[in-house]
Design a protein around this motif. Structure first.
Motif, PDB file in Angstrom:
ATOM      1  N   LYS A   1       0.841  -1.193   0.000  1.00  8.19           N
ATOM      2  CA  LYS A   1       0.000   0.000   0.000  1.00  8.19           C
ATOM      3  C   LYS A   1       0.876   1.243   0.000  1.00  8.19           C
ATOM      4  O   LYS A   1       1.944   1.265   0.609  1.00  8.19           O
ATOM      5  CB  LYS A   1      -0.911  -0.006   1.229  1.00  8.19           C
ATOM      6  N   SER A   2       0.391   2.282  -0.630  1.00  8.51           N
ATOM      7  CA  SER A   2       1.197   3.498  -0.792  1.00  8.51           C
ATOM      8  C   SER A   2       1.588   4.124   0.537  1.00  8.51           C
ATOM      9  O   SER A   2       2.674   4.707   0.670  1.00  8.51           O
ATOM     10  CB  SER A   2       0.436   4.515  -1.644  1.00  8.51           C
ATOM     11  N   GLU A   3       0.721   4.007   1.536  1.00  4.54           N
ATOM     12  CA  GLU A   3       1.037   4.648   2.817  1.00  4.54           C
ATOM     13  C   GLU A   3       2.240   4.000   3.509  1.00  4.54           C
ATOM     14  O   GLU A   3       2.831   4.569   4.411  1.00  4.54           O
ATOM     15  CB  GLU A   3      -0.175   4.647   3.759  1.00  4.54           C
ATOM     16  N   PHE A   4       2.611   2.787   3.075  1.00  6.39           N
ATOM     17  CA  PHE A   4       3.776   2.121   3.665  1.00  6.39           C
ATOM     18  C   PHE A   4       5.089   2.578   3.028  1.00  6.39           C
ATOM     19  O   PHE A   4       6.148   2.086   3.384  1.00  6.39           O
ATOM     20  CB  PHE A   4       3.627   0.599   3.551  1.00  6.39           C
ATOM     21  N   ALA A   5       5.031   3.529   2.094  1.00  8.36           N
ATOM     22  CA  ALA A   5       6.255   4.023   1.439  1.00  8.36           C
ATOM     23  C   ALA A   5       7.234   4.604   2.450  1.00  8.36           C
ATOM     24  O   ALA A   5       8.451   4.573   2.252  1.00  8.36           O
ATOM     25  CB  ALA A   5       5.890   5.065   0.383  1.00  8.36           C
ATOM     26  N   ALA A   6       6.699   5.136   3.557  1.00  5.21           N
ATOM     27  CA  ALA A   6       7.566   5.734   4.578  1.00  5.21           C
ATOM     28  C   ALA A   6       8.207   4.679   5.478  1.00  5.21           C
ATOM     29  O   ALA A   6       9.080   5.001   6.287  1.00  5.21           O
ATOM     30  CB  ALA A   6       6.757   6.708   5.434  1.00  5.21           C
ATOM     31  N   CYS A   7       7.774   3.443   5.342  1.00  8.91           N
ATOM     32  CA  CYS A   7       8.218   2.381   6.251  1.00  8.91           C
ATOM     33  C   CYS A   7       9.524   1.761   5.780  1.00  8.91           C
ATOM     34  O   CYS A   7       9.552   0.627   5.283  1.00  8.91           O
ATOM     35  CB  CYS A   7       7.137   1.328   6.384  1.00  8.91           C
TER      36      CYS A   7
END
Length: 209
Positions: A1-7
């Motif tokens: 998911k795109s929101e996990f790009a910061a992970c």
């Protein structure tokens, strides 16, 4: 998911705990000072979370952490020797200096869990939060009888932005929940566990009973 790009990072969670590779250490027993709480329950779109009243805490290896909330994942996020359990509950704590400690407890399919029954019967099935008048919960009822054997490592939050600020304490002994109870959470969120992440150069410590 795109929101996990910061992970991104080298100390991400969850992990696969290989019990034979864990290092025995003189870790203290976790001291639980958990009291009852009013039921303030939230569906945040990816899990069911019970926000806890102030006044409950743990002490581990000389440091005190206050219990903020607990929430659920199905199947489990952590694996034990490559095996995922049916479900996992995370008890999120915070110290006065901002450090986080999360206790993980596995569920295996078995008898109906009365503590879980209280939460499930009052949870919102769509996003939202509610305080349930006259209903109390006890986090202690979601602990196994044996809390002395646990695995400790340094990791991250398992949801974005996945900050690497978490002292993880994963209890070895699972508790039980019925097949229907597991299905209730699984049907609501359709896999809300993050896949296991590389251990990299970290060590997993195990408490010596």
């Amino acid at each position: 998911k795109s929101e996990f790009a910061a992970c991104k990072g080298t100390q991400q969670s969850p992990i696969n705990i290989q019990t034979q590779e864990a290092l025995g250490a003189k870790l203290t027993k976790i001291k639980f000072d958990w009291k009852d709480s009013a039921l303030n329950i939230k569906n945040n779109g990816h899990t069911i979370q019970a926000n806890y009243d102030k006044g409950s805490s743990i002490e581990v290896n000389g440091e005190k952490f206050d219990l903020l909330q607990y929430h659920f994942h199905a199947p489990s996020e952590h694996a034990l020797n490559g095996k995922l359990y049916d479900m996992e509950v995370h008890f999120v704590h915070k110290a006065a200096n901002g450090a986080l400690a999360v206790i993980g407890v596995f569920f295996k399919e078995g008898a109906e869990n009365n503590a879980l029954k209280t939460v499930w019967s009052n949870m919102p099935t769509s996003e939202g939060e509610k305080k349930v008048a006259g209903v109390t919960i006890s986090a202690k009822d979601l602990l196994p009888a044996n809390t002395s054997k646990y695995y400790h490592y340094m990791g991250s939050l398992t949801t974005p932005p996945c900050n690497e600020v978490v002292n993880w304490y994963v209890l070895e002994s699972p508790i039980e929940a019925s097949k229907a109870q597991v299905k209730t959470l699984a049907d609501l969120f359709t896999i809300n566990n993050r896949p296991v992440q590389p251990l990299n150069r970290r060590f997993v410590l195990t408490s010596e009973e």
